[in-house]
Design an enzyme around this catalytic site. Sequence first.
Site, PDB file in Angstrom:
ATOM      1  N   HIS A   1       0.827  -1.199   0.000  1.00  9.72           N
ATOM      2  CA  HIS A   1       0.000   0.000   0.000  1.00  9.72           C
ATOM      3  C   HIS A   1       0.872   1.264   0.000  1.00  9.72           C
ATOM      4  CE1 HIS A   1      -3.715   2.294   1.135  1.00  9.72           C
ATOM      5  NE2 HIS A   1      -2.816   3.109   1.656  1.00  9.72           N
ATOM      6  N   GLU A   2       1.776   1.346   0.951  1.00  6.23           N
ATOM      7  CA  GLU A   2       2.614   2.546   1.047  1.00  6.23           C
ATOM      8  C   GLU A   2       3.546   2.653  -0.153  1.00  6.23           C
ATOM      9  OE1 GLU A   2       1.538   4.589   3.057  1.00  6.23           O
ATOM     10  OE2 GLU A   2       0.366   3.216   4.303  1.00  6.23           O
TER      11      GLU A   2
ATOM     12  N   HIS B   1       1.841   4.505  -2.868  1.00  5.50           N
ATOM     13  CA  HIS B   1       1.999   5.952  -2.689  1.00  5.50           C
ATOM     14  C   HIS B   1       3.409   6.393  -3.099  1.00  5.50           C
ATOM     15  CE1 HIS B   1      -1.786   6.745  -0.701  1.00  5.50           C
ATOM     16  NE2 HIS B   1      -1.554   5.886   0.277  1.00  5.50           N
TER      17      HIS B   1
ATOM     18  N   GLU C   1      -4.669   7.539  -3.249  1.00  2.00           N
ATOM     19  CA  GLU C   1      -5.209   6.255  -2.799  1.00  2.00           C
ATOM     20  C   GLU C   1      -5.469   5.318  -3.975  1.00  2.00           C
ATOM     21  OE1 GLU C   1      -5.603   4.903   0.241  1.00  2.00           O
ATOM     22  OE2 GLU C   1      -4.541   6.671   0.984  1.00  2.00           O
TER      23      GLU C   1
END
Lengths: 502, 502
Positions: B264-265, B268, B294
């Site tokens: 997830h990170e 980003h 997101e």
Amino acid sequence: MEKKMKKLREKLGEVYDLRNAVALLWWDQATYMPPEGAAARGRQLSTLQRLAHEKFTDPTVGDLLENLRTYEGELPYDSDESALIRVTRREYEREIRKPSRFVAEFSAHASESHNAWSRARPENDFAAMRPYLEKTLDLSRQLAGFFPGYDHIADPLIAESDYGMTAASVKTVFSELREHLVPLVQQITEQPPVDDSCLRQPFGVAEQLDFSKEVIQRFGYDFRRGRQDLTAHPFMTKFSWGDVRITTRVKENDLRDPLFSTLHEAGHGLYEQGIVRELEGTPLGQGTSEGLHESQSRLWKNLVGRSRPMWRFFYPRLQNIFPDQLGSVPLEEFYRAINKVERSLIRTDADEATYDLHVIMRFDFELDLLEGKLEVRDLPDAWRERMESDLGVVPPDDRDGVLQDIHWYDGTVGGMFQGYTLGNIMGAQFHGAALREHPGIPEEIGAGEFGTLLAWLRENIYCHGAKYTTNEVLERATGSTLSVEPYVEYLRSKFGEIYIPS
Amino acid sequence: MEKKMKKLREKLGEVYDLRNAVALLWWDQATYMPPEGAAARGRQLSTLQRLAHEKFTDPTVGDLLENLRTYEGELPYDSDESALIRVTRREYEREIRKPSRFVAEFSAHASESHNAWSRARPENDFAAMRPYLEKTLDLSRQLAGFFPGYDHIADPLIAESDYGMTAASVKTVFSELREHLVPLVQQITEQPPVDDSCLRQPFGVAEQLDFSKEVIQRFGYDFRRGRQDLTAHPFMTKFSWGDVRITTRVKENDLRDPLFSTLHEAGHGLYEQGIVRELEGTPLGQGTSEGLHESQSRLWKNLVGRSRPMWRFFYPRLQNIFPDQLGSVPLEEFYRAINKVERSLIRTDADEATYDLHVIMRFDFELDLLEGKLEVRDLPDAWRERMESDLGVVPPDDRDGVLQDIHWYDGTVGGMFQGYTLGNIMGAQFHGAALREHPGIPEEIGAGEFGTLLAWLRENIYCHGAKYTTNEVLERATGSTLSVEPYVEYLRSKFGEIYIPS
């Protein structure tokens, strides 16, 4: 006046928030920053340093200080408020002489030079650093030029780190010390060398780190208000009363790192952690000078950390951690090994007897460079000659010669080195004074108790932060002015006992 | 004009140096700061945020933007210079409405609230947080009040994170999505539950971290321009083009952490690392909105990271690392386990099918709180009721209820949550568009190659930074406006295949 004091504190708080952010940017650069972060980091450091300077030299600060002059006169000299006005004014009057643009330019140059040095040192490339160093010298001269009326061009630079000292006063002290050191080292190195092979074995890195943490916790370093990380060049830094960090480096084949570098930085950390919280966010909330700071790092590292009582307590624990390496090495052999004296190339690795000769040489070079007696291009040769004459060894290359210390590649030329030896001298004075008052300290240390010594240092030195000048602290704490005698006496007695058969 | 552009860039560079220092202060607080550093850190954050705001809203910036208006009109819309003036003006016109004192007050309150929440959540103490949250709500309303003329009080807050969206537009999209989700979740949860016990075994933390690093390196995350550290609450942060960091957390008994939080990170991070360097130090040098950000974290975590092709490549490697735990678990069982759908309490742990129901609920609460339809003191009850009706589960306490997310305790009430679900929706749109253009992507991913997908995302989304608005990026990259259809289709097809026997 209360309102004006509040306003002054607010203004200063802003400056220190910026300065502390600068310290964090720097810490991160030296510990965790990924390689490609360097370019932007230099810019960020330069901008924040410039802003801090602009905020501090804002005319409203000057007006407040002016308006507080009468009030200051009515306050007792020892009060926090009087000291706050006095020390802020002293710093303000220094900083307004430096244009903010100059501060930013210097900071940007220092970052670039720092990065260039990180590459040039491993490559032994002094030629690559020459233009940087020449510019640093030029900027250092410009900086001194903002303070006309000095006796020596180095004086304003020395005053930045060791307020109250001058080129002349340092020279006097250093030449007195040198007169004692040269024959002492001569005498020692004529003796058979001490065997330090017990330190040069493979030691687990994690165990080394754990052990040195245990030691500094016993000293009194508070990990709730600090932490330790790894870096190439150990340092101490502070972001607030509650956040005083140290860094260290490790070697797998030498027990001295990280042990003594940790004790050294912890000494700095104990000083900063010992400053009373009320002084936070003002010019009082920090150690009063480089020299006084070094007196503490070197006191804890050497006068305590290389003493017999300390190891009477810690050596059995160290043997437990490294039974294969140290189990059959007697305490006395270990004690002599960690105090081995030899003519060596690297200042930071040098023993107590030779260390100051490294420093005095650098100090003399700074004066010569600033005076124009020595050119940057001639520095490597001058370095080799002086090493040979003072220490009897010649560096095989510039990496372990003129490129070894970061100071000139990251700071000014001038005012960068005297603090180390001033620290050694004062450290012995403080240590002596503490022991006069509490003769039981060595015995306590032998039992792993450092509380009496720490309490004395806190009460007499640390708690005051920068409230008093170096000379004031010295006189208040020891009853005398700067004197090389206790230090020379300490070295003579310690190394006489180790080296000179009675 | 060139001189004016240069001046504008200089001014903005200063603002971003401050903002990046703020980001570092924040990162350090969440990773390495010792506990007693918290009080001063809050103050430092507040001061630097205020200074950045003061610098950005300096009238000279406004004058420069005014003077550049004609020049902007002459430039092509797509040029970097035109975008720089346009986006800076938009942000400037928003920021000048907020008094610097308000910005500092909000930042200081957010720090205090954050620290209080860190204590209150483990202690399940909503009562302790109530006054903080009430003040946050009050400050959020004040913030909205600086933008009179809105249709809904939440609009200015939503515009801060998702420019171009409003309470009304988000509501429309969310209710359409909810109409699809509720029956889908109903249908799935009527089926026998998936067995995910293979994920809930003891897994070595270091191996988990190494594996997830390997995965994101293959995705294209560049560790020379980034790093990963441990935190309680994973996040991505950026200090410069060359320094984009992620954090993660570990659990010894659940393979999903740190794996999916890292992916997830990293999503980003890939976005930020993909922005062209030329935009650094300006409002263009960052992702364009929360929702778009997101879309990338969730695309890499879910559409890629929970897909069959991905695990065709990585699963054998994972089995090699954990032979005892996974050696005898077939790929299909693992695939179904990492895609298990269940009615659960914690948003960040929720599966793809139920996740948005958590978000929509929070979004609705934000509107109700701002409108005054819901009082802070009634929030815990409202939370339990809505969880029961939407998700069929009731949190046993506030720790896993209204206290679970940091957002309201560290930010505004309003504008904090819609980005997650907007991201899910857009992620599916982007993914679909990339696959239309490059139908071979799934096969490449099955061979451990992510280059084609990453290149498409870089070219169509990342490289532009904030040059285009969310809606512009969406239309340029996919040819259509925001639409829930591809996302609903993706969920139906994926979970239909896993859960609904054909």
